[in-house]
Scaffold this motif. Sequence first.
Motif: not given
Length: 379
Positions: A275-300
């Motif tokens: 999701n990070i490498v591609r720039g988004g979710s392949h299912s069309g859901n929230i991106s990992a980058a957006a969660l990182l920006d929100n401070g709600t991403l802990d693990i990849l």
Amino acid sequence: MTETLFKNASIVLPDEVIHGSLLVRDGVIADIASGAAAGGGEDMGGDTLIPGLVELHTDHIEGHYLPRPRVRWNMMAALQAHDAQIAASGITTVFDALRVGMDEDAQLGSEDMRAMADTIEAASEEGRLRADHFIHLRCEVSAPDVTESFEVISGGKRVRLASLMDHAPGQRQFVDLDTYRTYYQRKMKMTDVEFEAFCHRRVAESEANSAPNRRAIAQACLSAGIAIASHDDATAEHVREGAELGITLAEFPTTAEAAEHSVKAGMLVLMGAPNIVRGGSHSGNISAAALLDNGTLDILSSDYVPFSLVQAAFHLVESGSLDLPAAIHLVSTNPAKAARLDDRGAIAIGRRADLVRVRRAPGMPPLVAGVWREGARVA
């Protein structure tokens, strides 16, 4: 007593990066020092030295066992091929995700999963593997046979994690029915009429089975000391339900709302490195980058591409999103914490000498130039 000195390295510590040396004694980090080191040892040539990566959710092994439709490879050979790619990607601890609960789209059955779990256990005992392998049971709670299959496999000593998932249409990962259609109708080559009937069956199975199976497996995990993860939570209600079941890890939340409520509930939030490498979710859901920006991403998690884990970490550094220690927390420190593996996940005195040498060049993916597990080179 065996000793190895790694010198002339850019060493990524939990809170800083130093140029110096690292001494390994009997598979454990014994000393870390800044500056030049005299004498022999492994000269890193100024390359970056990071802790071995910890992967919590990959079903990549299935592609080695079933490389073509109806073609099953020798299971031990498939595991060794998977293991070699895992280690070459800088992953020294991996949780192989085995499906529990089968339905009509599954190409592998419960017997395959049991045999795969037994193979992982045997190969680990025999020292045939480069990485340290554990088992993650990904439980399809809508399937009628999920609790029975869980009971068959869950007693293995390598089983440390279970995730509760429901891939019925119209909720969680597949709120968007067009995405569900694209994924399943094309995959299974169904007509429109067949697809509609398929959706009705999936929804009916979910309504009948998911809630009781979710509770039963969660209780069994708590009794056995197996960590529990949710999967594809989309709403605050999903998170509340998971918290009541004892879930501590939120895998792939599909909305910012679910991720935020997961953090408030004390869960660690996991998203896919692809999701990070591609720039988004392949299912069309929230991106990992957006969660990182929100401070709600802990693990990849590498999910379906093993190399994506190290690639995503350094991509976040190159893009200016994180510094290197913070990026390594996502792919080593935090997943080790989630898996209750306190002996690894960071370069620190007393931790296992699981180490990865990374060579960096501007504009290029990182090169994994060497991998050591407990001080022994494995890639």
